[in-house]
Design a protein around this motif. Structure first.
Motif, PDB file in Angstrom:
ATOM      1  N   ASN A   1       8.868   8.378   1.317  1.00 14.31           N
ATOM      2  CA  ASN A   1       8.226   8.575   0.013  1.00 14.31           C
ATOM      3  C   ASN A   1       7.101   7.559  -0.155  1.00 14.31           C
ATOM      4  O   ASN A   1       7.338   6.356  -0.211  1.00 14.31           O
ATOM      5  CB  ASN A   1       9.274   8.414  -1.099  1.00 14.31           C
TER       6      ASN A   1
ATOM      7  N   ARG B   1       7.179   9.084  -6.697  1.00 16.17           N
ATOM      8  CA  ARG B   1       8.267   8.110  -6.571  1.00 16.17           C
ATOM      9  C   ARG B   1       9.376   8.434  -7.567  1.00 16.17           C
ATOM     10  O   ARG B   1      10.572   8.362  -7.246  1.00 16.17           O
ATOM     11  CB  ARG B   1       7.706   6.700  -6.799  1.00 16.17           C
TER      12      ARG B   1
ATOM     13  N   GLU C   1      10.847   3.618   0.423  1.00 17.26           N
ATOM     14  CA  GLU C   1       9.731   3.443  -0.503  1.00 17.26           C
ATOM     15  C   GLU C   1       8.572   2.800   0.250  1.00 17.26           C
ATOM     16  O   GLU C   1       8.629   1.632   0.636  1.00 17.26           O
ATOM     17  CB  GLU C   1      10.163   2.582  -1.690  1.00 17.26           C
TER      18      GLU C   1
ATOM     19  N   ASN D   1       4.957   1.578   0.085  1.00 18.89           N
ATOM     20  CA  ASN D   1       4.013   1.130  -0.936  1.00 18.89           C
ATOM     21  C   ASN D   1       2.713   0.673  -0.291  1.00 18.89           C
ATOM     22  O   ASN D   1       2.723  -0.176   0.602  1.00 18.89           O
ATOM     23  CB  ASN D   1       4.622  -0.007  -1.758  1.00 18.89           C
TER      24      ASN D   1
END
Length: 610
Positions: A339, A386, A409, A411
């Motif tokens: 993600n 998210r 996650e 980023n």
């Protein structure tokens, strides 16, 4: 999966390639690299074949593969049906053996017509000195071409260079197989491409010629052969309902999720849903179980490494892939959910941007405004994808609490984006060059890299996905009317216009999406697999009348991809079954990082290397 390369030189003059070629190719295939040279003295031609192998199937088979009679194959593909490949076998060896027994063009065409799965290849046929190459029907594997002087170059990935010459790359059109008579080319000093087109209902040979002419290299002529390849999928159902097109039932509706679910539950499409579940589940099974023989036989139940990852937004396409993968991956193995999020602007900059583009935001549909993160100050990476991704994770955990779901996650800051785009990603996106290509290419590259954090015991831990197989949901929107332009076309032209739009979508998916995404994902030594573009899935969806696949008289989140939403409910999914479509560039917020005045089709100056 491989990085393949071919250089055909019709002149004795040495031709020097830029170094980035091999660097990019080796990243695609870290397990084995080899070159093989074929030279003919009179008439003169010099051919270098190179392959860089990512070991994905059976036992490691170095390439190029040369048989006893001198035929040479470089292969970048996976066989999921049509030809028998045993678990211990490598599909490169299987294809090479089948081609070795071919004595005519029709026999070679028969081999490639029978293969189900993605492929790109170059094949030197010793008898007659022919060079064959091409991509599968959908163009799921990248292959680029270019001619510089008397040199023809074919490669999985190139490099963006300033100036002329080697920067003039084009994607090989996925319209059929190509053959070059090497002796005739050497005698004339020019390359003539003989094209054997795919059969496509309603797509005349003139369309094939037009497609090729737009991207054929300079100093190259083409000849369309009357012998054709059989299409691997059935024609699109063009039937139109007898009743008139209905207007939207809820044109400005904001129905609750519960009410939308009741609408879905009331549809009597059980037979279609069951069959779609069957063929899509089988497509996923083929793709998550076709792994290296050594991995399948020796993997430890406690090693904690996933073999399969999913590009995951929590939307319906990726949720269904995750739910089906859960059926076919051993319970002891985790599944990685990748993600990606791009850092949101700080509040001051955001207010300025909001004031500057007030008119644009005013015209946004209400349901898109609801996608905005609830709190801008809580976390700069709490972008829409998210938030829906975390909700989707909870659904999957409820579906199978015993599975370890690694929600990764990923980023990305603006500084990291700018640095890696300029140094690396721009070469992979090339020769595509639009703002949309930039946004999607960068987002997919960071997602596929799989480097981020996972939450365990209420704390964050660094994590990098080890999965070599990445499932992606490309193909669902194109076949099931998932884009907003489909709704616009339906409003203006009814079912007939919608059918024409869907036919166009599938016909151009190789040039708009698949070559680019293959180059992007494979750069990490990983392989993209596309269950929604499995030949059996496409054939089934092509056979279904358009009004059974989508009902665009219903509101967003229900009408588009209706058959898929019914399937999601059938699989036990919840809120994700009624989430409206959100494009990756907006859900990940990469589009917010750049000039919001840009249009998706504009040329992107950020992809230039200077």
């Amino acid at each position: 999966m491989c990085g393949i390369f071919c250089l055909l030189n019709l002149s004795p003059t040495h031709f020097e390639l830029h170094k980035p070629f091999y660097e990019h190719l080796k990243r695609r295939g870290p397990n084995s690299s080899q070159d093989l040279t074929i030279t003919n003295a009179n008439p003169y031609f010099h051919c270098v074949l190179s392959s860089h192998v990512l070991h994905m199937r059976g036992r490691l088979t170095p390439q190029p593969v040369q048989d006893r009679t001198g035929n040479v194959l470089v292969w970048n593909g996976e066989i999921f049906g049509g030809l028998t490949v045993m678990p211990e076998q490598n599909d490169t060896a299987v294809v090479s053996q089948r081609l070795s027994s071919c004595n005519s063009p029709s026999e070679i065409l028969s081999v490639f017509s029978s293969i189900q799965g993605p492929w790109g290849f170059v094949y030197y046929q010793k008898a007659g000195d022919y060079l064959w190459f091409g991509r599968d029907f959908f163009g799921r594997r990248s292959l680029l071409w270019n001619i510089v002087a008397q040199v023809l170059i074919l490669t999985s990935v190139a490099a963006h260079t300033s100036g002329s010459g080697q920067s003039a790359w084009q994607e090989v059109p996925a319209v059929g197989l190509y053959r070059v008579d090497l002796k005739a080319a050497a005698e004339s000093g020019t390359v003539q491409l003989e094209v054997y087109p795919w059969t496509q209902a309603g797509n005349p040979v003139s369309t094939c010629i037009e497609t090729i002419s737009k991207s054929v290299p300079d100093n190259c002529t083409t000849l369309i052969n009357d012998t054709v390849l059989s299409s691997p999928v059935c024609p699109l159902n063009m039937s139109i309902p007898e009743t008139l097109n209905e207007p939207e039932i809820h044109p400005n509706s904001h129905l609750s999720a519960k009410e939308l679910e009741e609408i879905l539950a009331s549809k009597e499409k059980k037979e279609e849903v069951n069959y779609l579940t069957q063929v899509l589940s089988e497509a996923v099974r083929r793709r998550v179980q076709a792994l290296p023989f050594e991995f399948e036989s020796t993997s430890s139940p406690n090693n904690g490494h996933a073999s399969v990852a999913i590009l995951f937004s929590g939307g319906i396409d990726s949720m269904i892939l995750a739910a089906l993968a859960d059926r076919h991956i051993p319970a002891r193995q985790p599944i990685d959910l990748l993600n990606v999020a791009f850092k949101l602007q700080d509040p001051k900059k955001q207010k300025e941007s909001a004031r500057k583009h007030k008119k644009i935001h005013k015209n946004k549909p209400a349901d898109l405004k609801k996608d905005e993160p609830a709190s801008r100050t809580s976390c700069p990476f709490d972008v829409p994808d998210r938030i829906t991704g975390r909700a989707g994770l909870k659904e999957l955990q409820d579906l199978n609490p015993d599975r370890r779901w690694n929600f990764v996650e990923i980023n990305v800051t603006q500084e990291e984006l700018q640095e890696l785009r300029h140094e690396h990603i721009c070469h992979l996106v090339h020769p595509l060059d639009t703002v949309l290509d930039d946004s999607i290419g960068c987002a997919v590259w960071f997602a596929a890299r799989g480097t981020g954090v996972i939450r365990q015991d209420n704390s964050l831990h660094p994590f990098t996905s080890s999965a070599k197989v990445i499932l992606t949901g490309i193909g669902a929107d194109e076949q099931l009317a998932g884009y907003s332009r489909h709704r616009v076309r339906f409003k203006t032209s009814g079912h007939e216009g919608l059918i024409q739009e869907l036919a166009m979508e599938l016909g151009r998916i190789s040039t708009r999406n698949l070559g680019r995404d293959d180059r992007i994902i494979a750069d990490h030594g990983k392989e993209a697999r596309f269950p929604y573009l499995d030949e059996d899935v496409v054939s089934y969806l092509n056979s279904v009348p358009v009004w059974d696949k989508a009902d665009l008289s219903l509101p967003r989140g229900v009408g588009e991809k209706l058959l898929l939403r019914l399937m999601a409910k059938h699989l036990g999914l919840g809120q994700s079954a009624v989430l409206p479509k959100r494009a990756m560039q907006f859900g990940s917020r990469i589009a917010k990082m750049e000039d919001s005045h840009e249009k998706a089709s504009d040329k992107c100056t950020r992809l230039l290397t200077g």
